[in-house]
Scaffold this motif. Structure first.
Motif, PDB file in Angstrom:
ATOM      1  N   ARG A   1       6.781   3.585  -3.791  1.00 23.09           N
ATOM      2  CA  ARG A   1       5.535   2.579  -3.274  1.00 23.09           C
ATOM      3  C   ARG A   1       5.687   2.071  -1.930  1.00 23.09           C
TER       4      ARG A   1
ATOM      5  N   THR B   1       0.834  -1.173  -0.003  1.00 20.87           N
ATOM      6  CA  THR B   1      -0.027   0.017   0.122  1.00 20.87           C
ATOM      7  C   THR B   1       0.824   1.235  -0.038  1.00 20.87           C
ATOM      8  N   SER B   2       0.510   2.236  -0.496  1.00 23.12           N
ATOM      9  CA  SER B   2       0.866   3.546  -0.502  1.00 23.12           C
ATOM     10  C   SER B   2      -0.112   4.509   0.293  1.00 23.12           C
ATOM     11  N   ILE B   3       0.378   5.204   1.248  1.00 19.10           N
ATOM     12  CA  ILE B   3      -0.564   5.758   2.033  1.00 19.10           C
ATOM     13  C   ILE B   3      -0.035   7.362   2.045  1.00 19.10           C
ATOM     14  N   GLY B   4      -1.004   8.227   1.885  1.00 15.76           N
ATOM     15  CA  GLY B   4      -0.943   9.815   2.134  1.00 15.76           C
ATOM     16  C   GLY B   4      -1.664  10.180   3.121  1.00 15.76           C
TER      17      GLY B   4
ATOM     18  N   LYS C   1       3.918   7.069  -3.871  1.00 16.86           N
ATOM     19  CA  LYS C   1       3.988   6.162  -5.165  1.00 16.86           C
ATOM     20  C   LYS C   1       5.188   6.533  -5.832  1.00 16.86           C
TER      21      LYS C   1
ATOM     22  N   MET D   1      -0.285  10.689  -1.192  1.00 20.51           N
ATOM     23  CA  MET D   1      -0.274   9.313  -1.462  1.00 20.51           C
ATOM     24  C   MET D   1       0.530   9.311  -2.942  1.00 20.51           C
ATOM     25  N   TYR D   2       0.084  10.324  -3.837  1.00 16.34           N
ATOM     26  CA  TYR D   2       0.855  10.362  -5.083  1.00 16.34           C
ATOM     27  C   TYR D   2       2.283  10.386  -4.833  1.00 16.34           C
TER      28      TYR D   2
ATOM     29  N   SER E   1       4.539   5.664   3.057  1.00 15.16           N
ATOM     30  CA  SER E   1       3.586   6.505   3.535  1.00 15.16           C
ATOM     31  C   SER E   1       4.082   8.038   3.496  1.00 15.16           C
TER      32      SER E   1
ATOM     33  N   ASP F   1      -4.670  12.643  -1.006  1.00 15.90           N
ATOM     34  CA  ASP F   1      -4.229  11.970  -2.364  1.00 15.90           C
ATOM     35  C   ASP F   1      -3.027  12.721  -3.153  1.00 15.90           C
TER      36      ASP F   1
END
Length: 345
Positions: free
Chosen positions: A68, A35-38, A64, A60-61, A71, A57
Motif C-alpha cells: 500500500r 493512497t495506492s495508485i495504479g 496494495k 492499483m491492486y 504506485s 485497477d
C-alpha cells in the motif's frame, strides 16, 4: 491519448501521494490517509477506455499487495502475475484436501563430527498443472487468505508424524533427532498456537525437546506483547525457538531480549562471502562471536562448498545446512540418504 514515459507518471503519482499524506483535522483529531495508485496510459497499453480502467485497477491492486501507499504501472507481466495469483488462490483452497502439499526435508549437520543432528521441514506444493511450487509462490497468498493457519497445523502434524516414524525405526542411534519447522507471521499471532503445538507433540508421543520453531527477523516488526507471551508459552513447554535469516537487517537486537530465542540461523548471504576477506566475511565472524557470547546455538544456512563448511567449523558454528550436504528432498529420499545408510551417533 498520452504517450508520456512511465517515470513522469510515477513523479505525478508521488506528488499526489505526498499531497494526500498531509494531515487533516476532523474536529480536534488529526487524521492522515495513504493512497495506492495504479497507472495505465492510453495508447501505451490499449486504445479502449474500458480496458484502460481495468488495467489501471490491476496496477492499483498490485500496489496494495506490495504494501500500500505505492504506485504501480500496468504491464503485460503484471497482468500475468495477477492472473497467476488468482489461479493459486483458487487452487490452494483444495490443495490440502487433494493431498497436494508435501514436506521436503533438508539435513542439519553437526560441524564437530559430520553427524546428522536433524532436519528442517520445508513445504512444497505438487500442483497438478504447474508442477512443484516452492513456498515463495503460494505462502504469501496463504497468509493473505488465512489458509496458512490450516496449512501450518498440517505441517506440524505431518512433520511430527514423520519424526516419530524415523525415531522409532532407527532407534537408538537417532533417538535425539530434531525437527525444525517454520512459523508464519499469521500463525505466531494465533492464540491457539501453544495448544496446537502441544497437541501435535502429544498425539505422536514426542517430547517438546525434539521440536524447534523458526521465525524470521522480518516477522518481528511491530509485534505485540501478546505475541511475545504466546511464543514464551511455547518455549516454556520445552520447544526451542530459532531466529531465521539472522543478519538481514530487519530487526533490532532488542528482540533477542524480548523473545525466548536460543538458536540463531545466520543468513546464507554471509557464508557466500567466505574466502573473500571482505566486510561480509568479517561481519559473519562478528555475528558468530556475538551468538557465542549469548550462549546461543549457531546454525549456518546456504553452505555449498567444502571450503565454506570448513570455515564455519573453524569458527565454532554448531550446525551446517545447505546444498553441500543436500537440497530439500522428499521423506523417502531423505530416509535413504541420511537415515538408512549408516548410524550417525
Amino acid at each position: 491519448r498520452m504517450d508520456t514515459h512511465a517515470p513522469a507518471w510515477f513523479d505525478l503519482a508521488d506528488r499526489i501521494n505526498a499531497t494526500l499524506r498531509e494531515p487533516i483535522f476532523i474536529g480536534a483529531t488529526e487524521q492522515t490517509i495513504t493512497t495506492s495508485i495504479g497507472i495505465a496510459v492510453l495508447g501505451n497499453t490499449t486504445d479502449n477506455a474500458a480496458d484502460l480502467l481495468k488495467y489501471a485497477d490491476l496496477a492499483m491492486y498490485q500496489a496494495k499487495l506490495d504494501g500500500r501507499n505505492k504506485s504501480r504501472f500496468y504491464s503485460v507481466s503484471l497482468q500475468e502475475a495477477v492472473q497467476f495469483r488468482s489461479l493459486i488462490k483458487n487452487d490452494l483452497q483444495r490443495a490440502l484436501e487433494k493431498n497436494e502439499l508435501k514436506i521436503y526435508y533438508q539435513p542439519q549437520i553437526r560441524s564437530v563430527d559430520g553427524g546428522l543432528r536433524g532436519m528442517e521441514a520445508l513445504l512444497r506444493w505438487h500442483h497438478p498443472r504447474l508442477g512443484v511450487l516452492s513456498p515463495a509462490a503460494f505462502l504469501p497468498i496463504a497468509e493473505e487468505t488465512g489458509l496458512i493457519v490450516d496449512i501450518g497445523a498440517w505441517v506440524l502434524q505431518e512433520g511430527c508424524r514423520q519424526l516419530k516414524v524415523w525415531r522409532e525405526r532407527y532407534a537408538p542411534y537417532l533417538a535425539e533427532l530434531i525437527l525444525a519447522i517454520n512459523l508464519s507471521a499469521v500463525q505466531m499471532k494465533q492464540e491457539k498456537l501453544p495448544r496446537t503445538v502441544k497437541a501435535a507433540l502429544a498425539e505422536h508421543g514426542l517430547s517438546a525437546g525434539c521440536l524447534e520453531l523458526e521465525i524470521t527477523e522480518s516477522m518481528l516488526i511491530g509485534v505485540t506483547n501478546t505475541t511475545v507471551s504466546l511464543l514464551s508459552e511455547i518455549s516454556a513447554q520445552g520447544v526451542a525457538m530459532s531466529l531465521d535469516d539472522f543478519g538481514t537487517g530487519y530487526s533490532s537486537l532488542d528482540y533477542l531480549k524480548l523473545f525466548p530465542i536460543s538458536i540463531l540461523k545466520i543468513d546464507k548471504g554471509f557464508v557466500s562471502a567466505v574466502g573473500e576477506g571482505g566486510k561480509s566475511e568479517k561481519l559473519f565472524v562478528a555475528i558468530i562471536a556475538f551468538a557465542k557470547a549469548l550462549n546461543m546455538q549457531i546454525v549456518v544456512e546456504g553452505v555449498e562448498t567444502q571450503a565454506q563448511a570448513e570455515f564455519c567449523t573453524q569458527q565454532g558454528c554448531d550446525l551446517l545446512q545447505g546444498y553441500f550436504y543436500s537440497k530439500p528432498i522428499p521423506a523417502q529420499e531423505f530416509e535413504a540418504a541420511f537415515l538408512a545408510r549408516r548410524p550417525h551417533g
